[in-house]
Design a protein around this motif. Structure first.
Motif, PDB file in Angstrom:
ATOM      1  N   TYR A 146       0.860  -1.163   0.070  1.00 12.52           N
ATOM      2  CA  TYR A 146      -0.018  -0.276  -0.029  1.00 12.52           C
ATOM      3  C   TYR A 146       0.801   1.278   0.024  1.00 12.52           C
ATOM      4  N   GLU A 167      -2.114   6.412  -2.155  1.00 12.99           N
ATOM      5  CA  GLU A 167      -3.275   5.621  -1.429  1.00 12.99           C
ATOM      6  C   GLU A 167      -3.683   4.686  -2.296  1.00 12.99           C
ATOM      7  N   GLU A 168      -3.009   3.917  -2.841  1.00 14.99           N
ATOM      8  CA  GLU A 168      -3.027   2.779  -3.905  1.00 14.99           C
ATOM      9  C   GLU A 168      -2.211   1.624  -3.658  1.00 14.99           C
ATOM     10  N   ILE A 169      -2.842   0.398  -4.096  1.00 19.77           N
ATOM     11  CA  ILE A 169      -2.213  -0.786  -3.846  1.00 19.77           C
ATOM     12  C   ILE A 169      -1.260  -0.988  -5.307  1.00 19.77           C
ATOM     13  N   HIS A 200      -0.402  -1.410   6.648  1.00 21.56           N
ATOM     14  CA  HIS A 200      -1.576  -0.552   6.422  1.00 21.56           C
ATOM     15  C   HIS A 200      -2.792  -1.279   6.266  1.00 21.56           C
ATOM     16  N   TYR A 201      -4.011  -1.362   6.775  1.00 22.37           N
ATOM     17  CA  TYR A 201      -4.863  -2.043   6.282  1.00 22.37           C
ATOM     18  C   TYR A 201      -5.842  -1.313   5.167  1.00 22.37           C
ATOM     19  N   TYR A 202      -6.257  -2.009   3.951  1.00 17.69           N
ATOM     20  CA  TYR A 202      -6.720  -1.395   3.115  1.00 17.69           C
ATOM     21  C   TYR A 202      -7.942  -2.140   2.483  1.00 17.69           C
ATOM     22  N   ASN A 203      -9.046  -2.007   2.461  1.00 18.25           N
ATOM     23  CA  ASN A 203     -10.121  -2.994   2.141  1.00 18.25           C
ATOM     24  C   ASN A 203     -10.127  -4.295   3.023  1.00 18.25           C
ATOM     25  N   TYR A 233      -1.681  -4.887   4.200  1.00 17.59           N
ATOM     26  CA  TYR A 233      -0.409  -4.756   3.140  1.00 17.59           C
ATOM     27  C   TYR A 233       0.778  -4.052   3.893  1.00 17.59           C
ATOM     28  N   ALA A 291       3.432  -1.218   4.006  1.00 13.09           N
ATOM     29  CA  ALA A 291       3.164   0.105   3.651  1.00 13.09           C
ATOM     30  C   ALA A 291       4.601   0.419   3.089  1.00 13.09           C
TER      31      ALA A 291
END
Length: 57
Positions: A3, A8-10, A27-30, A34, A36
């Motif tokens: 992430y 602010e994208e994967i 970092h948590y994403y959806n 992931y 960072a």
């Protein structure tokens, strides 16, 4: 995959000189955790912005 805290994208890790992935950062994403990182280091970002500036004259 990591992430990017800048855009602010994967991203898929390409092992380029401009990528920085933090070994102790996550970092948590959806709802997925992931690593960072940053897709462009400060030097590469500066170099890119200079290259994209219109030339005077």
């Amino acid at each position: 995959m990591y992430y990017c805290i800048l855009c602010e994208e994967i991203h898929t890790l390409k092992y380029s000189e401009c990528e920085t992935v933090f070994s102790s950062g996550f970092h948590y994403y959806n709802l997925t955790l992931y690593n960072a990182g940053m897709c462009q280091c400060e030097y590469c970002h500066l170099e890119e912005s200079i290259r994209l500036q219109p030339k005077a004259g």
